[in-house]
Every structure is written in structure tokens, then in C-alpha cells.
Design a protein around this motif. Structure first.
Motif, PDB file in Angstrom:
ATOM      1  N   ASP A  13       0.871  -1.171   0.000  1.00 37.53           N
ATOM      2  CA  ASP A  13       0.000   0.000   0.000  1.00 37.53           C
ATOM      3  C   ASP A  13       0.914   1.228   0.000  1.00 37.53           C
ATOM      4  O   ASP A  13       1.557   1.533   1.007  1.00 37.53           O
ATOM      5  CB  ASP A  13      -0.892  -0.006   1.241  1.00 37.53           C
ATOM      6  N   SER A 190      -9.603 -15.319  -1.487  1.00 37.00           N
ATOM      7  CA  SER A 190      -9.039 -14.900  -0.197  1.00 37.00           C
ATOM      8  C   SER A 190      -8.339 -13.558  -0.320  1.00 37.00           C
ATOM      9  O   SER A 190      -8.350 -12.758   0.615  1.00 37.00           O
ATOM     10  CB  SER A 190      -8.068 -15.966   0.329  1.00 37.00           C
ATOM     11  N   SER A 191      -7.740 -13.262  -1.487  1.00 39.50           N
ATOM     12  CA  SER A 191      -7.076 -11.973  -1.690  1.00 39.50           C
ATOM     13  C   SER A 191      -8.079 -10.836  -1.695  1.00 39.50           C
ATOM     14  O   SER A 191      -7.870  -9.789  -1.066  1.00 39.50           O
ATOM     15  CB  SER A 191      -6.304 -11.975  -3.008  1.00 39.50           C
ATOM     16  N   ILE A 192      -9.200 -11.033  -2.411  1.00 43.47           N
ATOM     17  CA  ILE A 192     -10.243 -10.007  -2.464  1.00 43.47           C
ATOM     18  C   ILE A 192     -10.853  -9.787  -1.086  1.00 43.47           C
ATOM     19  O   ILE A 192     -11.060  -8.654  -0.647  1.00 43.47           O
ATOM     20  CB  ILE A 192     -11.333 -10.418  -3.483  1.00 43.47           C
ATOM     21  N   THR A 193     -11.121 -10.893  -0.387  1.00 39.26           N
ATOM     22  CA  THR A 193     -11.683 -10.801   0.960  1.00 39.26           C
ATOM     23  C   THR A 193     -10.747 -10.045   1.892  1.00 39.26           C
ATOM     24  O   THR A 193     -11.186  -9.208   2.703  1.00 39.26           O
ATOM     25  CB  THR A 193     -11.940 -12.210   1.527  1.00 39.26           C
ATOM     26  N   LEU A 195      -8.499  -7.738   1.092  1.00 39.54           N
ATOM     27  CA  LEU A 195      -8.487  -6.309   0.768  1.00 39.54           C
ATOM     28  C   LEU A 195      -9.684  -5.606   1.384  1.00 39.54           C
ATOM     29  O   LEU A 195      -9.582  -4.464   1.852  1.00 39.54           O
ATOM     30  CB  LEU A 195      -8.468  -6.115  -0.751  1.00 39.54           C
ATOM     31  N   ASN A 196     -10.826  -6.307   1.391  1.00 38.33           N
ATOM     32  CA  ASN A 196     -12.017  -5.735   2.043  1.00 38.33           C
ATOM     33  C   ASN A 196     -11.816  -5.626   3.551  1.00 38.33           C
ATOM     34  O   ASN A 196     -12.181  -4.621   4.170  1.00 38.33           O
ATOM     35  CB  ASN A 196     -13.250  -6.600   1.736  1.00 38.33           C
ATOM     36  N   GLU A 197     -11.217  -6.668   4.142  1.00 40.34           N
ATOM     37  CA  GLU A 197     -10.992  -6.665   5.589  1.00 40.34           C
ATOM     38  C   GLU A 197     -10.015  -5.561   5.997  1.00 40.34           C
ATOM     39  O   GLU A 197     -10.136  -4.977   7.083  1.00 40.34           O
ATOM     40  CB  GLU A 197     -10.446  -8.023   6.035  1.00 40.34           C
ATOM     41  N   ASN A 199      -9.809  -2.822   4.535  1.00 43.23           N
ATOM     42  CA  ASN A 199     -10.467  -1.554   4.196  1.00 43.23           C
ATOM     43  C   ASN A 199      -9.695  -0.773   3.132  1.00 43.23           C
ATOM     44  O   ASN A 199      -9.528   0.457   3.220  1.00 43.23           O
ATOM     45  CB  ASN A 199     -10.643  -0.696   5.462  1.00 43.23           C
ATOM     46  N   VAL A 200      -9.203  -1.492   2.124  1.00 47.25           N
ATOM     47  CA  VAL A 200      -8.492  -0.856   1.015  1.00 47.25           C
ATOM     48  C   VAL A 200      -9.511  -0.222   0.077  1.00 47.25           C
ATOM     49  O   VAL A 200     -10.340  -0.915  -0.524  1.00 47.25           O
ATOM     50  CB  VAL A 200      -7.634  -1.892   0.253  1.00 47.25           C
ATOM     51  N   LYS A 201      -9.476   1.095  -0.064  1.00 48.10           N
ATOM     52  CA  LYS A 201     -10.449   1.831  -0.869  1.00 48.10           C
ATOM     53  C   LYS A 201      -9.940   2.074  -2.286  1.00 48.10           C
ATOM     54  O   LYS A 201     -10.689   2.011  -3.255  1.00 48.10           O
ATOM     55  CB  LYS A 201     -10.763   3.175  -0.199  1.00 48.10           C
ATOM     56  N   ILE A 203      -7.619   0.945  -5.185  1.00 41.86           N
ATOM     57  CA  ILE A 203      -6.768  -0.096  -5.765  1.00 41.86           C
ATOM     58  C   ILE A 203      -5.530   0.517  -6.425  1.00 41.86           C
ATOM     59  O   ILE A 203      -4.459  -0.082  -6.477  1.00 41.86           O
ATOM     60  CB  ILE A 203      -7.570  -0.916  -6.810  1.00 41.86           C
TER      61      ILE A 203
END
Length: 240
Positions: A13, A190-193, A195-197, A199-201, A203
Motif C-alpha cells: 500500500d 481470499s485476496s479479495i476478501t 483487501l475488504n478486511e 479496508n483498502v479503498k 486499488i
């Protein structure tokens, strides 16, 4: 054949200069799990000259400084140079060797008396020990040469090597290693999940970096893990 470099793909990030996770193969995960197999004395010995955090380094140094009047000479190596588990030859060579004691045959002692057959049933690690049968000093030296097949750990290692599966984990899986060294199987979902966990707004703030892990980083990694939850960030992006 063991290597002295491991390639690692980081998802960074850029806005916070933090490693979100690493995409890793078998070699890196094997190295992480090997750290767990090292005894505390071995880990401290590796880290104490490169910046030990906390008080265990002081404990290690105390044993080093105290002479035989205070610490039994036969016990000093047990504390300062503990024997590691059998090393898997395929693991990456990312830590310096701390001792050759594992490959050096150890001396033991028997009773020198030939009068009683029972005396030869006893073995001592210290030449000042007294034979329980005839009460003589057990000062007859002999050397024990260990066979790899003689201990379960080495036997399991040999079996794994013969099957081309050296190390701790399976080689057909790609792993996700978190910044705090949590290891889990890698998958798109699991990667998408994740990123949500996290809190990546944006990309667009994410960057993929390929880094190389050598002996320098191999030392930094266990050191950082003793005091940080952002181990990969500290090792590859610099301590915050």
C-alpha cells in the motif's frame, strides 16, 4: 539443492508504505517454519550481534561471561549452543551457521574396570561421575557417533528428501504470508476478501514489488518478529 536467495512478491500500500501481504512459495514458508524449530539459545546467538531487542540477550551474555566457578562447564554449551533439529538440506540457507557442534562427535565416559561386566552398562557425560556398580571414576573415554536414522526427526527428513519433498510444507501450493507472518493458502477469493478486511479503498494505491530475501533479511526477519506486528514492512520497507 539449497539456495541462498528467495524471491518474494509483495503487495504494498503506497499511501501508508505498508506490506499488505506477500505471495510466497514453498521455500519462504519452509524458512519461516524452520525458525520455529530453532531453540531459543540458537535464535539469541544469531541475533545478539546484530541488535537484540529485549532482555534475553542480557541473559545470554551473562552465561557467556560467568566462568566455571559459577556455571558448570559441561552445561555452558547446552545453554549457549543448543543442538538444533536435523536440518533439511533443501531449505534456503538464509541464516549463518552458529555452531559446528551438531557435526562433532560427543565424548562420553565409561568405567575403566574390567573386573565386573556390569560396569560397562553405565555411561556418563562427565569424567568425574562414579560408577554405580564398583564405585570407580568413570574416566574411560569413548565417542558416540550418531546415525541420521537413529532419531525420528532425521528419519522423517531423510524420507522427505528421498521423495523429493524436503522441507515442511507441500510445494504445489502458493501461500499468502501476512505482514505479521500469519501463513495461509493463496487464492483469488481470499485476496479479495483480505483487501475488504483491510479496508483498502483505492486499488490504484496498491503496488506489486518483487524482492529478494538473502542472509541479511533472514537475520532481520526473526529479529523483527520479536517486537513487531509489521515484520515484512520492517524488513523490506524499513522500520517505521
Amino acid at each position: 539443492m539449497a539456495t541462498d536467495k528467495v524471491s518474494l512478491k509483495l503487495l504494498v500500500d503506497k499511501s501508508s508504505q505498508t506490506v499488505l501481504f506477500a505471495e510466497a512459495g514453498k521455500d519462504f514458508v519452509d524458512f519461516l517454519f524452520y525458525i520455529l524449530a530453532l531453540q531459543v539459545g540458537t535464535v539469541i546467538r544469531l541475533l545478539v550481534k546484530t541488535g537484540m531487542v529485549g532482555s534475553l540477550g542480557n541473559l545470554f551474555g551473562s552465561v557467556e561471561k560467568l566462568n566455571d566457578v559459577y556455571v558448570k562447564s559441561s552445561m555452558k554449551d547446552v545453554l549457549l549452543k543448543p543442538k538444533a533439529l536435523a536440518f533439511v538440506s533443501q531449505l534456503p540457507c538464509l541464516l549463518p551457521k552458529t555452531s559446528s557442534s551438531d557435526s562433532t562427535p560427543k565424548s562420553y565416559y565409561r568405567c575403566p574396570s574390567c573386573e565386573y561386566d556390569n560396569c560397562w552398562n553405565y555411561v556418563a557425560e562427565d569424567c568425574s561421575a562414579i560408577c554405580p556398580h564398583c564405585r570407580n571414576s568413570m574416566n574411560h573415554i569413548f565417542t558416540l557417533v550418531k546415525s541420521p536414522a537413529g532419531n525420528p526427526t532425521a528419519a522423517a527428513v531423510s524420507a522427505a528428501v528421498s521423495n523429493g519433498q524436503g522441507g515442511f510444507v507441500q510445494g504445489v501450493v502458493t501461500y499468502m504470508v501476512m505482514d505479521d507472518l500469519e501463513v495461509k493458502p493463496m487464492s483469488t477469493i481470499s485476496s479479495i476478501t483480505l483487501l475488504n478486511e483491510l479496508n483498502v479503498k483505492e486499488i490504484g494505491h496498491l503496488e506489486e514489488r518483487v524482492v529478494s530475501l538473502g542472509m541479511d533479511e533472514g537475520i532481520k526477519l526473526p529479529r523483527a518478529s520479536l517486537h513487531s506486528k509489521k515484520v515484512l514492512t520492517n524488513v523490506f520497507l524499513g522500520e517505521k
